[in-house]
Design a protein around this motif. Structure first.
Motif, mmCIF file in Angstrom:
data_model
loop_
_atom_site.group_PDB
_atom_site.id
_atom_site.type_symbol
_atom_site.label_atom_id
_atom_site.label_comp_id
_atom_site.label_asym_id
_atom_site.label_seq_id
_atom_site.Cartn_x
_atom_site.Cartn_y
_atom_site.Cartn_z
ATOM 1 N N HIS A 169 -1.832 21.117 -41.387
ATOM 2 C CA HIS A 169 -2.903 22.095 -41.171
ATOM 3 C C HIS A 169 -4.272 21.529 -41.530
ATOM 4 N N SER A 170 -4.380 20.213 -41.464
ATOM 5 C CA SER A 170 -5.654 19.568 -41.794
ATOM 6 C C SER A 170 -6.161 18.756 -40.605
ATOM 7 N N PRO A 171 -7.445 18.430 -40.598
ATOM 8 C CA PRO A 171 -7.992 17.582 -39.530
ATOM 9 C C PRO A 171 -7.362 16.181 -39.514
ATOM 10 N N PHE A 172 -6.810 15.758 -40.637
ATOM 11 C CA PHE A 172 -6.186 14.426 -40.699
ATOM 12 C C PHE A 172 -4.966 14.325 -39.792
ATOM 13 N N HIS A 173 -4.261 15.435 -39.626
ATOM 14 C CA HIS A 173 -3.016 15.411 -38.851
ATOM 15 C C HIS A 173 -3.265 14.918 -37.429
ATOM 16 N N GLU A 174 -4.187 15.530 -36.733
ATOM 17 C CA GLU A 174 -4.494 15.114 -35.359
ATOM 18 C C GLU A 174 -4.988 13.676 -35.319
ATOM 19 N N LYS A 175 -5.718 13.296 -36.333
ATOM 20 C CA LYS A 175 -6.301 11.956 -36.395
ATOM 21 C C LYS A 175 -5.222 10.879 -36.576
ATOM 22 N N PHE A 176 -4.208 11.185 -37.400
ATOM 23 C CA PHE A 176 -3.218 10.181 -37.768
ATOM 24 C C PHE A 176 -1.938 10.214 -36.943
ATOM 25 N N ILE A 177 -1.583 11.368 -36.388
ATOM 26 C CA ILE A 177 -0.257 11.524 -35.790
ATOM 27 C C ILE A 177 -0.023 10.560 -34.627
ATOM 28 N N ARG A 178 -1.072 10.260 -33.876
ATOM 29 C CA ARG A 178 -0.912 9.353 -32.725
ATOM 30 C C ARG A 178 -0.545 7.945 -33.175
ATOM 31 N N ASP A 179 -0.978 7.557 -34.377
ATOM 32 C CA ASP A 179 -0.710 6.208 -34.880
ATOM 33 C C ASP A 179 0.555 6.122 -35.736
ATOM 34 N N ALA A 180 1.177 7.257 -36.006
ATOM 35 C CA ALA A 180 2.312 7.271 -36.934
ATOM 36 C C ALA A 180 3.558 6.601 -36.358
ATOM 37 N N ASN A 181 3.710 6.607 -35.039
ATOM 38 C CA ASN A 181 4.850 5.953 -34.387
ATOM 39 C C ASN A 181 6.172 6.440 -34.984
ATOM 40 N N ASN A 182 6.316 7.748 -35.044
ATOM 41 C CA ASN A 182 7.472 8.357 -35.690
ATOM 42 C C ASN A 182 8.565 8.673 -34.655
ATOM 43 N N PRO A 183 9.796 8.140 -34.832
ATOM 44 C CA PRO A 183 10.871 8.380 -33.865
ATOM 45 C C PRO A 183 11.363 9.828 -33.830
ATOM 46 N N PHE A 184 11.004 10.595 -34.842
ATOM 47 C CA PHE A 184 11.460 11.975 -34.964
ATOM 48 C C PHE A 184 11.035 12.820 -33.764
ATOM 49 N N ILE A 185 9.783 12.688 -33.348
ATOM 50 C CA ILE A 185 9.245 13.524 -32.262
ATOM 51 C C ILE A 185 10.005 13.266 -30.964
ATOM 52 N N ALA A 186 10.236 11.995 -30.654
ATOM 53 C CA ALA A 186 10.971 11.656 -29.425
ATOM 54 C C ALA A 186 12.407 12.162 -29.501
ATOM 55 N N ALA A 187 13.048 12.009 -30.659
ATOM 56 C CA ALA A 187 14.444 12.451 -30.817
ATOM 57 C C ALA A 187 14.567 13.956 -30.626
ATOM 58 N N MET A 188 13.652 14.715 -31.213
ATOM 59 C CA MET A 188 13.710 16.168 -31.086
ATOM 60 C C MET A 188 13.390 16.611 -29.657
ATOM 61 N N GLY A 189 12.463 15.912 -29.008
ATOM 62 C CA GLY A 189 12.151 16.229 -27.612
ATOM 63 C C GLY A 189 13.353 16.033 -26.710
ATOM 64 N N THR A 190 14.071 14.930 -26.902
ATOM 65 C CA THR A 190 15.284 14.648 -26.123
ATOM 66 C C THR A 190 16.364 15.679 -26.407
ATOM 67 N N PHE A 191 16.514 16.040 -27.673
ATOM 68 C CA PHE A 191 17.509 17.029 -28.093
ATOM 69 C C PHE A 191 17.291 18.364 -27.374
ATOM 70 N N VAL A 192 16.044 18.820 -27.359
ATOM 71 C CA VAL A 192 15.709 20.099 -26.725
ATOM 72 C C VAL A 192 15.921 20.027 -25.212
ATOM 73 N N LYS A 193 15.458 18.942 -24.588
ATOM 74 C CA LYS A 193 15.641 18.781 -23.131
ATOM 75 C C LYS A 193 17.116 18.767 -22.758
#
Length: 197
Positions: free
Chosen positions: A110-134
């Motif tokens: 819930h901070s401005p840092f989140h949008e700033k950093f999330i693109r560089d985090a390279n976290n496999p979690f987001i892709a895994a959850m996206g595939t799971f839902v699809k």
């Protein structure tokens, strides 16, 4: 050039997390952090370029830790019900083992840092959850919903119950609240019922 001391670096990171959770991002100054960590302000700059770099590094490290725990034993190809059960179990584990870190990650979201950093985090979690839902939608195990609605139904009840549990208090008329296996199963069954076609 001064050598890196892993113990000092770890202490600086831990104290920064505590300060952010207790006082918010505005409460984190390098002077106050140095005092809390028992080091000089100059020592902090051996490990971090500046305040924002410190927050970024902590966020990346915690994102990796949280991802490792929440993806433990999880496969995006799992049937939806089984995968959601694993996710609930893993998220409970993370929150109960790392309550301060959980609060830090919540504040980051819930901070401005989140949008700033999330693109560089390279976290496999987001892709895994996206595939799971699809996969679940394709197999007709999950209704098609906007991701925000899905997340709110799938995980918000769990996080609210965890907050009640961690404070040991439920609603105002409840004197004591404990999240046990029976309540987890009962809540998860209701969540699954709401998400299934």
């Amino acid at each position: 050039m001064r050598l890196r001391d892993e113990t000092k670096e770890r202490t600086i990171r831990e104290k920064a997390i505590e300060m952010i959770v207790r006082e918010g991002f505005d409460g984190l100054s390098m002077q106050k952090l140095a005092k809390a960590a028992g080091v000089s302000p100059a020592t902090i700059y051996i490990y971090f370029q500046d305040r924002e770099d410190l927050i970024r590094q902590i966020y990346f490290e915690e994102s990796t830790r949280m991802s490792d725990i929440t993806l433990n034993g999880f496969d995006p190809d799992m049937p939806f019900e089984e995968g959601l059960r694993v996710q609930w179990k893993n998220r409970i584990t993370y929150c109960l083992q790392h309550p301060m870190r959980m609060h830090f990650m919540e504040q980051m979201r819930h901070s401005p840092f989140h949008e700033k950093f999330i693109r560089d985090a390279n976290n496999p979690f987001i892709a895994a959850m996206g595939t799971f839902v699809k996969n679940a939608i394709r197999r007709n195990e999950l209704v098609k919903l906007p991701v925000e609605v899905y997340w709110s139904i799938a995980f918000a009840p769990l996080y609210q119950l965890l907050k009640f549990h961690m404070s040991s208090q439920g609603m105002p008329e409840t004197t004591h609240f404990v999240l046990d296996e029976a309540l987890i199963d009962q809540t998860l069954e209701l969540v699954l019922k709401a998400l299934k076609p």
